[in-house]
Design a protein around this motif. Structure first.
Motif, PDB file in Angstrom:
ATOM      1  N   ILE A 231       0.860  -1.182   0.000  1.00 60.33           N
ATOM      2  CA  ILE A 231       0.000   0.000   0.000  1.00 60.33           C
ATOM      3  C   ILE A 231       0.893   1.227   0.000  1.00 60.33           C
ATOM      4  CG2 ILE A 231      -1.832   1.245   1.209  1.00 60.33           C
ATOM      5  CD1 ILE A 231      -2.515  -1.427   2.596  1.00 60.33           C
ATOM      6  N   VAL A 232       0.643   2.147  -0.953  1.00 61.88           N
ATOM      7  CA  VAL A 232       1.365   3.419  -1.028  1.00 61.88           C
ATOM      8  C   VAL A 232       0.344   4.531  -0.832  1.00 61.88           C
ATOM      9  CG1 VAL A 232       2.845   4.921  -2.398  1.00 61.88           C
ATOM     10  CG2 VAL A 232       3.061   2.425  -2.606  1.00 61.88           C
ATOM     11  N   ALA A 233       0.460   5.263   0.272  1.00 61.16           N
ATOM     12  CA  ALA A 233      -0.475   6.344   0.592  1.00 61.16           C
ATOM     13  C   ALA A 233       0.249   7.677   0.491  1.00 61.16           C
ATOM     14  CB  ALA A 233      -1.044   6.157   1.988  1.00 61.16           C
ATOM     15  N   VAL A 234      -0.344   8.622  -0.254  1.00 60.13           N
ATOM     16  CA  VAL A 234       0.219   9.964  -0.432  1.00 60.13           C
ATOM     17  C   VAL A 234      -0.823  10.972   0.039  1.00 60.13           C
ATOM     18  CG1 VAL A 234       1.193  11.628  -2.042  1.00 60.13           C
ATOM     19  CG2 VAL A 234       1.555   9.176  -2.413  1.00 60.13           C
ATOM     20  N   ASP A 235      -0.494  11.706   1.092  1.00 60.46           N
ATOM     21  CA  ASP A 235      -1.405  12.712   1.642  1.00 60.46           C
ATOM     22  C   ASP A 235      -2.798  12.099   1.804  1.00 60.46           C
ATOM     23  OD1 ASP A 235       0.745  14.440   1.672  1.00 60.46           O
ATOM     24  OD2 ASP A 235       0.237  15.349  -0.247  1.00 60.46           O
ATOM     25  N   ASN A 236      -3.809  12.809   1.290  1.00 59.29           N
ATOM     26  CA  ASN A 236      -5.183  12.321   1.390  1.00 59.29           C
ATOM     27  C   ASN A 236      -5.697  11.745   0.075  1.00 59.29           C
ATOM     28  OD1 ASN A 236      -5.502  13.126   4.140  1.00 59.29           O
ATOM     29  ND2 ASN A 236      -5.847  15.243   3.475  1.00 59.29           N
ATOM     30  N   TYR A 237      -4.780  11.483  -0.857  1.00 63.37           N
ATOM     31  CA  TYR A 237      -5.190  10.867  -2.117  1.00 63.37           C
ATOM     32  C   TYR A 237      -5.582   9.405  -1.887  1.00 63.37           C
ATOM     33  CZ  TYR A 237      -3.032  14.925  -4.405  1.00 63.37           C
ATOM     34  OH  TYR A 237      -2.712  16.189  -4.809  1.00 63.37           O
ATOM     35  N   GLU A 238      -6.301   8.850  -2.861  1.00 63.27           N
ATOM     36  CA  GLU A 238      -6.656   7.446  -2.804  1.00 63.27           C
ATOM     37  C   GLU A 238      -5.396   6.596  -2.808  1.00 63.27           C
ATOM     38  OE1 GLU A 238      -9.413   4.353  -2.507  1.00 63.27           O
ATOM     39  OE2 GLU A 238      -9.783   6.525  -2.488  1.00 63.27           O
ATOM     40  N   PRO A 239      -5.208   5.713  -1.840  1.00 61.47           N
ATOM     41  CA  PRO A 239      -3.971   4.927  -1.781  1.00 61.47           C
ATOM     42  C   PRO A 239      -3.866   3.965  -2.971  1.00 61.47           C
ATOM     43  CG  PRO A 239      -5.138   4.871   0.325  1.00 61.47           C
ATOM     44  CD  PRO A 239      -6.072   5.457  -0.670  1.00 61.47           C
ATOM     45  N   PHE A 240      -2.622   3.731  -3.377  1.00 61.52           N
ATOM     46  CA  PHE A 240      -2.342   2.704  -4.379  1.00 61.52           C
ATOM     47  C   PHE A 240      -2.120   1.392  -3.644  1.00 61.52           C
ATOM     48  CE2 PHE A 240       0.991   0.114  -6.315  1.00 61.52           C
ATOM     49  CZ  PHE A 240       0.420  -0.200  -7.539  1.00 61.52           C
ATOM     50  N   GLU A 241      -2.740   0.302  -4.155  1.00 64.26           N
ATOM     51  CA  GLU A 241      -2.647  -0.988  -3.489  1.00 64.26           C
ATOM     52  C   GLU A 241      -2.475  -2.090  -4.518  1.00 64.26           C
ATOM     53  OE1 GLU A 241      -5.243  -3.613  -0.243  1.00 64.26           O
ATOM     54  OE2 GLU A 241      -5.703  -1.495  -0.633  1.00 64.26           O
ATOM     55  N   THR A 242      -1.594  -3.015  -4.233  1.00 57.60           N
ATOM     56  CA  THR A 242      -1.374  -4.166  -5.108  1.00 57.60           C
ATOM     57  C   THR A 242      -1.054  -5.389  -4.279  1.00 57.60           C
ATOM     58  OG1 THR A 242      -0.153  -4.957  -7.044  1.00 57.60           O
ATOM     59  CG2 THR A 242       1.104  -3.778  -5.384  1.00 57.60           C
ATOM     60  N   VAL A 243      -1.311  -6.554  -4.834  1.00 57.34           N
ATOM     61  CA  VAL A 243      -1.069  -7.824  -4.164  1.00 57.34           C
ATOM     62  C   VAL A 243      -0.132  -8.653  -5.023  1.00 57.34           C
ATOM     63  CG1 VAL A 243      -2.097  -9.937  -3.256  1.00 57.34           C
ATOM     64  CG2 VAL A 243      -3.320  -7.759  -3.030  1.00 57.34           C
ATOM     65  N   PHE A 244       0.945  -9.143  -4.418  1.00 59.06           N
ATOM     66  CA  PHE A 244       1.902  -9.983  -5.132  1.00 59.06           C
ATOM     67  C   PHE A 244       1.518 -11.450  -4.955  1.00 59.06           C
ATOM     68  CE2 PHE A 244       4.339  -6.284  -3.593  1.00 59.06           C
ATOM     69  CZ  PHE A 244       4.676  -5.723  -4.815  1.00 59.06           C
ATOM     70  N   PRO A 245       1.568 -12.225  -6.033  1.00 61.93           N
ATOM     71  CA  PRO A 245       1.322 -13.666  -5.873  1.00 61.93           C
ATOM     72  C   PRO A 245       2.502 -14.318  -5.159  1.00 61.93           C
ATOM     73  CG  PRO A 245       1.968 -13.178  -8.128  1.00 61.93           C
ATOM     74  CD  PRO A 245       1.819 -11.848  -7.440  1.00 61.93           C
ATOM     75  N   GLN A 246       2.204 -15.108  -4.161  1.00 56.95           N
ATOM     76  CA  GLN A 246       3.268 -15.737  -3.383  1.00 56.95           C
ATOM     77  C   GLN A 246       3.311 -17.226  -3.688  1.00 56.95           C
ATOM     78  OE1 GLN A 246       2.887 -15.371   0.845  1.00 56.95           O
ATOM     79  NE2 GLN A 246       5.044 -15.794   1.240  1.00 56.95           N
ATOM     80  N   THR A 247       4.482 -17.685  -4.077  1.00 56.39           N
ATOM     81  CA  THR A 247       4.705 -19.107  -4.319  1.00 56.39           C
ATOM     82  C   THR A 247       5.955 -19.527  -3.563  1.00 56.39           C
ATOM     83  OG1 THR A 247       6.077 -18.759  -6.287  1.00 56.39           O
ATOM     84  CG2 THR A 247       3.683 -18.897  -6.640  1.00 56.39           C
ATOM     85  N   GLN A 248       6.241 -20.797  -3.624  1.00 57.51           N
ATOM     86  CA  GLN A 248       7.418 -21.296  -2.938  1.00 57.51           C
ATOM     87  C   GLN A 248       8.702 -20.771  -3.566  1.00 57.51           C
ATOM     88  OE1 GLN A 248       7.151 -25.549  -2.855  1.00 57.51           O
ATOM     89  NE2 GLN A 248       5.515 -25.589  -1.311  1.00 57.51           N
ATOM     90  N   GLN A 249       8.642 -20.375  -4.856  1.00 63.91           N
ATOM     91  CA  GLN A 249       9.837 -19.902  -5.535  1.00 63.91           C
ATOM     92  C   GLN A 249      10.095 -18.421  -5.312  1.00 63.91           C
ATOM     93  OE1 GLN A 249       7.440 -21.775  -7.190  1.00 63.91           O
ATOM     94  NE2 GLN A 249       8.626 -23.676  -6.917  1.00 63.91           N
ATOM     95  N   ILE A 250       9.139 -17.691  -4.732  1.00 61.07           N
ATOM     96  CA  ILE A 250       9.280 -16.245  -4.562  1.00 61.07           C
ATOM     97  C   ILE A 250       9.697 -15.936  -3.129  1.00 61.07           C
ATOM     98  CG2 ILE A 250       8.057 -14.047  -4.559  1.00 61.07           C
ATOM     99  CD1 ILE A 250       6.377 -15.036  -6.829  1.00 61.07           C
ATOM    100  N   ASP A 251      10.759 -15.174  -3.000  1.00 57.34           N
ATOM    101  CA  ASP A 251      11.252 -14.731  -1.692  1.00 57.34           C
ATOM    102  C   ASP A 251      10.633 -13.377  -1.380  1.00 57.34           C
ATOM    103  OD1 ASP A 251      12.598 -14.143   0.579  1.00 57.34           O
ATOM    104  OD2 ASP A 251      14.532 -13.794  -0.375  1.00 57.34           O
ATOM    105  N   MET A 252       9.828 -13.297  -0.332  1.00 58.85           N
ATOM    106  CA  MET A 252       9.152 -12.051   0.028  1.00 58.85           C
ATOM    107  C   MET A 252       9.873 -11.308   1.138  1.00 58.85           C
ATOM    108  SD  MET A 252       6.694 -12.260  -2.117  1.00 58.85           S
ATOM    109  CE  MET A 252       5.673 -10.885  -1.636  1.00 58.85           C
ATOM    110  N   GLN A 253      11.022 -11.779   1.572  1.00 56.06           N
ATOM    111  CA  GLN A 253      11.720 -11.166   2.687  1.00 56.06           C
ATOM    112  C   GLN A 253      12.706 -10.112   2.212  1.00 56.06           C
ATOM    113  OE1 GLN A 253      13.649 -14.093   5.105  1.00 56.06           O
ATOM    114  NE2 GLN A 253      11.781 -14.607   6.220  1.00 56.06           N
ATOM    115  N   PHE A 254      12.765  -9.023   2.994  1.00 54.57           N
ATOM    116  CA  PHE A 254      13.821  -8.026   2.824  1.00 54.57           C
ATOM    117  C   PHE A 254      14.941  -8.476   3.753  1.00 54.57           C
ATOM    118  CE2 PHE A 254      14.793  -3.165   3.089  1.00 54.57           C
ATOM    119  CZ  PHE A 254      16.036  -3.407   2.530  1.00 54.57           C
TER     120      PHE A 254
END
Length: 563
Positions: A375-398
């Motif tokens: 979720i990316v929120a800027v001031d009072n604008y409508e937030p941008f939101e996206t969902v990443f597909p998670q599989t065993q091959q995708i590393d979601m960790q920073f």
């Protein structure tokens, strides 16, 4: 004989004659013959619990000198007091707090329950043989804003105090035992002289098994006391995520895990950056190892479309020779570019608004649901939101974030860094600018280029109006009227005569001085001149000189006559 067949009582039956509820007691009697087979039956339907008269009887002491007075404690053979309390009272600042006290003004008999320290409660009592103390020390704090139960008992055998599950006692000396005699009212909330008071909540107050209706007394408008258990934090005075610490007479805000400071966490912590300034924060070695959910926050104002707002870099290189990173920077259109790669792919989102207008703008980037939702929120604008597909091959960790850059990094040319004001920097519970402006600066944060100093970015901190002042009632203090000193008539007349005589003499001297000055400087027709003194009787200038000074010889001049 009373006989009730409880097996015939149904709790599911329909209630009858509800207009007579609440039913406090039901009595059954048997008036039939001994061999009769008749029986009585009373059916009770579903019951609704609407509170507890004992534990709902709760009051709040807002002021440390507020008290409630009830009839004195009686314990001819035995007596007990039981209640519950809740407080966040800081005894290290305000000293100990008396919750209950009753005294005898003649023989010095006493009972007192006092919170002496965060982990210590003392029961002090005296029955004519000096003061005895029963003390309970706990492995936990009593001022933790949780309910704690206190019960004291005094009888011929012993004096005992129980706090929660802890108990202590003193045995009584049977040879010298006598009944306790108290003359003052039983005072709740402070001493009988309104000192060393308690702030917090007290409920379920019982004396010798009978409840004292404190709530009813508090509803009469007593000074510093309110019905119910209502603290200062109930109005949520701490802003921006600050945690409110309830002190009941006051409160304080813990801003540790916010990018703000100040009494209510409303003061911005920011700075102005020149293009050549770079701020760098290095995570301590025992810091974050990996994250799947983050909150990244920045407030900024600028007119230039360049520079890094915040960049995080890992120190771990993966099998592809890449490192995890997150970047929030200004783009060429005046918006903000959010870009990161956590090992599975590079993601980029550009804010579609021109934010280089010199106004304050806030951007909050959050990852939730184990990294799948962004979720990316800027001031009072409508937030941008996206969902990443998670599989065993995708590393979601920073993985292993280790460095934070603000303004620019080592590869950014000095003239292309961010120029403007920046504040509210946050990565989860790390606040780089806050560490930069501590009294003892965090050694993990450094900067190069132009020097930095704390700046609020034009945001004024919020301030609450002062609370209304509560004036304590008149507590029968006596104002002593000090009599004026009387002056004997003869002394008064003598002083008046002396003053009159001195005034007369002073007046005479003033008049004499005025007349003298007038005679000296105000004679009519006389003035000083440089002419010789004999000039007024001489027929010419030579004669005037001779007459005016006897040292001149009397010379005569032959006069010639013209024919």
């Amino acid at each position: 004989m009373i006989s009730v067949d409880w097996s015939e009582i149904s709790t599911d039956a329909e209630r009858k004659k509800e207009e007579y509820l609440p039913v406090l007691r039901v009595e059954f009697g048997d008036t039939g013959a001994g061999q009769a087979q008749q029986y009585g039956r009373y059916q009770v339907g579903k019951l609704l619990c609407e509170g507890d008269l004992l534990y709902d009887n709760v009051i709040t002491f807002r002021k440390a000198d507020a008290i409630i007075s009830v009839p004195k404690f009686e314990a001819k053979i035995a007596g007990d007091i039981r209640f519950q309390f809740k407080t966040g009272f800081d005894s290290s600042t305000f000293g100990s707090a008396i919750m209950v006290q009753n005294v005898d003004y003649e023989d010095g008999d006493l009972i007192e329950i006092r919170l002496q320290a965060p982990r210590e409660i003392a029961f002090r009592y005296s029955v004519g043989r000096g003061t005895n103390i029963v003390t309970i020390r706990s492995p936990y704090d009593f001022n933790d804003n949780e309910w704690h139960t206190v019960q004291i008992e005094i009888n011929r055998q012993e004096a005992r105090m129980t706090v929660d599950d802890l108990s202590a006692s003193n045995p009584e000396d049977q040879t010298t035992f006598r009944h306790i005699r108290l003359t003052s009212n039983l005072t709740i909330g402070a001493s009988v002289t309104n000192r060393n008071g308690f702030v917090g909540c007290i409920r379920a107050f019982q004396v010798n098994g009978e409840m004292i209706d404190l709530k009813y007394l508090a509803m009469r408008g007593l000074y510093g006391i309110s019905p119910g258990c209502v603290g200062k934090c109930q109005s949520n005075p701490c802003l921006n995520g600050g945690r409110c610490n309830e002190r009941w007479s006051t409160y304080d805000c813990d801003c540790t895990f916010t990018p703000f400071r100040g009494p209510i966490c409303s003061t911005e912590i920011g700075t102005r950056l020149e293009a050549n300034t770079m701020i760098k924060y290095i995570f301590p070695t025992e810091g974050v190892t990996a994250t799947e959910e983050e909150t990244i926050r920045v407030l900024f104002s600028t007119y230039k479309k360049q520079g890094i707002l915040m960049q995080l870099q890992s120190d771990k290189i993966d099998e592809k020779g890449m490192i995890d990173y997150f970047t929030m920077e200004m783009n060429n259109n005046g918006g903000v570019r959010v870009k990161f790669n956590y090992g599975f792919d590079t993601f980029e989102y550009n804010v579609p608004y021109d934010l280089t207008n010199g106004q304050d703008h806030e951007i909050i980037v959050t990852r939730r649901e184990y990294g799948k939702r962004l979720i990316v929120a800027v001031d009072n604008y409508e937030p941008f939101e996206t969902v990443f597909p998670q599989t065993q091959q995708i590393d979601m960790q920073f993985d292993s974030p280790r460095r934070i850059y603000i303004g620019r990094n080592e590869t950014t040319p000095p003239e292309q860094g961010f120029s403007g004001c920046i504040a509210r920097l946050q990565f989860n519970r790390i606040f780089p600018l806050k560490y930069a402006f501590l009294e003892e600066r965090d050694p993990n944060i450094t900067w190069t280029g132009s020097n930095i100093r704390e700046w609020s970015c034009g945001t004024e901190p919020v301030k609450y109006p002062p609370e209304p002042v509560e004036i304590p009632p008149d507590r029968n203090f006596t104002i002593i009227d000090i009599p004026r000193l009387s002056i004997h008539q003869s002394i008064y007349q003598r002083n008046l005569t002396i003053i009159g005589s001195m005034a007369t003499v002073l007046f005479v001297f003033i008049i004499a001085g005025i007349l003298f000055c007038y005679q000296k400087y105000s004679k009519s027709g006389e003035y000083k001149t440089k002419e010789d003194l004999g000039a007024d009787q001489a027929i010419d200038a030579d004669t005037a000189i001779i007459k005016g000074d006897s040292r001149h010889p009397a010379l005569t001049e032959n006069k010639g006559w013209l024919n």
